[in-house]
Enzyme design. Structure first.
Site, PDB file in Angstrom:
ATOM      1  N   GLY A  51     -16.674   2.009   3.597  1.00 13.32           N
ATOM      2  CA  GLY A  51     -15.393   2.695   3.533  1.00 13.32           C
ATOM      3  C   GLY A  51     -14.601   2.462   2.263  1.00 13.32           C
ATOM      4  N   GLN A  52     -15.196   1.838   1.263  1.00 10.96           N
ATOM      5  CA  GLN A  52     -14.474   1.588   0.019  1.00 10.96           C
ATOM      6  C   GLN A  52     -14.359   2.871  -0.786  1.00 10.96           C
ATOM      7  OE1 GLN A  52     -16.279  -1.404  -2.495  1.00 10.96           O
ATOM      8  NE2 GLN A  52     -14.490  -1.538  -3.836  1.00 10.96           N
ATOM      9  N   HIS A  72     -10.481  -5.459  -3.431  1.00 10.46           N
ATOM     10  CA  HIS A  72      -9.116  -5.662  -2.929  1.00 10.46           C
ATOM     11  C   HIS A  72      -9.174  -5.944  -1.444  1.00 10.46           C
ATOM     12  CE1 HIS A  72      -9.955  -1.361  -2.425  1.00 10.46           C
ATOM     13  NE2 HIS A  72      -9.053  -1.342  -1.460  1.00 10.46           N
ATOM     14  N   ASP A  87       0.850  -1.186   0.000  1.00  6.95           N
ATOM     15  CA  ASP A  87       0.000   0.000   0.000  1.00  6.95           C
ATOM     16  C   ASP A  87       0.893   1.246   0.000  1.00  6.95           C
ATOM     17  OD1 ASP A  87      -1.768   2.194   1.072  1.00  6.95           O
ATOM     18  OD2 ASP A  87      -3.197   0.542   1.159  1.00  6.95           O
TER      19      ASP A  87
END
Length: 118
Positions: free
Chosen positions: A92-93, A99, A30
């Site tokens: 919260g996407q 993913h 990330d």
């Protein structure tokens, strides 16, 4: 999907610090980690979210889950880790390509809502 960030990463159009890649799945670190180890496991086929997955995606979803344990161990997460799949705006996407976050390397004492909104 032509404007999807994760599709572009999977196609090699955008660089990423890869942890794993095969024909079905890519895993990469990330760019905004919330812990010492924070990587994403992403199917190469575009699926907007877990809510959009069908039986057609069953094999790649299973592969993602089993691969997570292997990659977490390779990344030194022997003491445990957290997996998160944000689904939809309310979940919260913010990147609408399915993913899974794999997070670990320190005790996670924060609320889930504080960890990520990706």
């Amino acid at each position: 999907m032509s404007d999807c960030l994760f599709c572009k990463i999977a196609a090699g159009e955008i660089p990423a610090k890869k942890v794993f890649e095969d024909d079905d799945v890519i895993a990469f670190h990330d760019i905004h980690p919330v812990a010492p180890v924070h990587f994403l496991v992403v199917p190469k086929v575009h699926v907007d979210s877990l809510a959009h997955a069908t039986t057609e995606h069953q094999a790649v979803l299973g592969k993602m889950l089993l691969l997570t344990a292997k990659l977490a161990k390779e990344q030194g997460l022997d003491d445990g880790y957290r997996t998160i799949i944000n689904t939809g705006h309310g979940g919260g996407q913010t990147f609408f390509h399915l993913h899974m976050h794999v997070i670990g390397g320190k005790p996670l004492t924060t609320n889930i809502s504080d960890i990520t909104t990706q």
